[in-house]
Design an enzyme around this catalytic site. Sequence first.
Site, short mmCIF file in Angstrom:
data_model
loop_
_atom_site.label_atom_id
_atom_site.label_comp_id
_atom_site.label_asym_id
_atom_site.label_seq_id
_atom_site.Cartn_x
_atom_site.Cartn_y
_atom_site.Cartn_z
N ASP A 15 0.83 -1.21 0.00
CA ASP A 15 0.00 0.00 0.00
C ASP A 15 0.86 1.26 0.00
O ASP A 15 1.96 1.27 0.57
CB ASP A 15 -0.91 -0.02 1.24
CG ASP A 15 -2.05 0.99 1.12
OD1 ASP A 15 -2.40 1.36 -0.02
OD2 ASP A 15 -2.57 1.42 2.16
N HIS A 32 2.20 3.41 -9.10
CA HIS A 32 1.99 1.97 -9.33
C HIS A 32 3.16 1.39 -10.15
O HIS A 32 3.57 0.26 -9.92
CB HIS A 32 0.66 1.73 -10.06
CG HIS A 32 -0.54 2.15 -9.25
ND1 HIS A 32 -0.72 1.76 -7.94
CD2 HIS A 32 -1.60 2.93 -9.54
CE1 HIS A 32 -1.85 2.28 -7.47
NE2 HIS A 32 -2.40 3.00 -8.43
N LEU A 126 11.03 -20.03 -5.38
CA LEU A 126 10.16 -19.12 -4.62
C LEU A 126 8.77 -19.16 -5.26
O LEU A 126 8.65 -19.04 -6.48
CB LEU A 126 10.71 -17.69 -4.69
CG LEU A 126 9.84 -16.59 -4.07
CD1 LEU A 126 9.97 -16.60 -2.54
CD2 LEU A 126 10.24 -15.20 -4.59
C1 IPE Z 1 -5.36 -2.67 -0.11
O1 IPE Z 1 -5.08 -1.33 -0.23
C2 IPE Z 1 -5.35 -3.34 -1.44
C3 IPE Z 1 -4.05 -3.45 -2.12
C4 IPE Z 1 -2.90 -3.09 -1.63
C5 IPE Z 1 -4.08 -4.05 -3.41
P1 IPE Z 1 -6.24 -0.23 -0.34
O2 IPE Z 1 -5.55 1.06 -0.54
O3 IPE Z 1 -7.21 -0.62 -1.39
O4 IPE Z 1 -6.94 -0.33 1.06
P2 IPE Z 1 -7.79 0.77 1.87
O5 IPE Z 1 -8.82 1.29 0.92
O6 IPE Z 1 -6.85 1.83 2.33
O7 IPE Z 1 -8.37 0.01 3.03
C1 IPE Z 2 -1.74 0.21 -3.33
O1 IPE Z 2 -1.47 1.56 -3.38
C2 IPE Z 2 -1.93 -0.39 -4.70
C3 IPE Z 2 -3.34 -0.69 -5.02
C4 IPE Z 2 -4.32 -0.66 -4.19
C5 IPE Z 2 -3.62 -1.07 -6.39
P1 IPE Z 2 -2.62 2.64 -3.32
O2 IPE Z 2 -3.01 2.95 -4.74
O3 IPE Z 2 -3.74 2.20 -2.47
O4 IPE Z 2 -1.86 3.87 -2.69
P2 IPE Z 2 -2.45 4.90 -1.63
O5 IPE Z 2 -2.91 4.10 -0.46
O6 IPE Z 2 -3.58 5.61 -2.31
O7 IPE Z 2 -1.30 5.77 -1.32
MG MG Z 3 -4.12 2.44 -0.46
#
Ligand code: IPE
Ligand code: IPE
Ligand code: MG
Length: 242
Positions: A15, A32, A126
Site C-alpha cells: 500500500d 503503481h 520461490l
Molecule cells: C489494499 O489497499 C489493497 C491493495 C494493496 C491491493 P487499499 O488502498 O485498497 O486499502 P484501503 O482502501 O486503504 O483500506
Molecule cells: C496500493 O497503493 C496499490 C493498489 C491498491 C492497487 P494505493 O493505490 O492504495 O496507494 P495509496 O494508499 O492511495 O497511497
Molecule cells: Mg491504499
Amino acid sequence: MTNKSTPHHVAIVMDGNGRWASRRFLPRIAGHKQGVDALKRCARACDARGIKVLTVFAFSSENWQRPQEEVSGLMDLFALALGREVPQLKADGVQLRFIGERQGLSSRVLKGIELAESATAANQQLVLNVCFNYGGRWDIVQAAARVAAQGLAMTEQSLSQMMALAHVPDPDLVIRTGGEQRISNFLLWQSAYSEFFFSDKLWPDFDEAELDLAIQTYGQRDRRFGKVSGQRDAVSLPTGSN
Ligand code: IPE
Ligand code: IPE
Ligand code: MG
C-alpha cells in the site's frame, strides 16, 4: 541464508503507491509503476533470505471502485508487467500463481496470467502468489461453494483445502506498508495466526532494510497459537488426563 526465525511465508499488502506519486506531483499510476519495481526487488530479497513463499496484494475486489482511469491504468500496467517480467522470473526459479476471481478480467489480462503460470509452473525456488481481483471474503465464499458442490462435510479442513492458497502453508508474517493498520479484506482465513508488521514506508520506498526490520521483529515474537509460552506439543494432553 536461513535461520529458525526466518518466516517461510511472507504476505504483503503493498500500500502507498498513490501517495508516493502525489507527494511528487505525479499521476497515481506513476506510483503503481514504481510499485512493480519495488515488488521485483522485494521478491529477490525474500529469495536471498530463504523465504520460500511470497504473497502480495496487487488489486482488491474493492479497487474496481476507483476512478475508471486508475483502474484501466492498473490493468494495462499489470498486463504489460506480466509480459515483460516473466522470462526473468522464470530464469530466477520463481513460480507465479494468480489468486482471485478471474471472471471480469479482460482476455488480455487472462492470457497474461495463463502464460505466466504455465511458463513458471515447474519452478521451486520461490512461490510468488499475486492476489489480483482478490478479496478474503470472496475466497471464503468460493471455497464454501466448492465444498458444498462436492457434497463434502463443511469442516475447517475441507474449507482450507478449497481456499485459493491451499497450495502453500498459512503466512507466518503479514506486512502492510503505507502506514494503515488494517487488513482491507486480505487473507482473512489464512492470517488467523500470522504475525503482523505495519510499516510507515510507502510501498515504492520499501527496501531491504525495512524487510530485514520486519523479519527481525518477527523473530522476536512469541508465537503461542493459543498455548502457553514454551509449551511443547507432548505436554498438551487433554484436560483431566494427567
Ligand atoms: C489494499 O489497499 C489493497 C491493495 C494493496 C491491493 P487499499 O488502498 O485498497 O486499502 P484501503 O482502501 O486503504 O483500506
Ligand atoms: C496500493 O497503493 C496499490 C493498489 C491498491 C492497487 P494505493 O493505490 O492504495 O496507494 P495509496 O494508499 O492511495 O497511497
Ligand atoms: Mg491504499
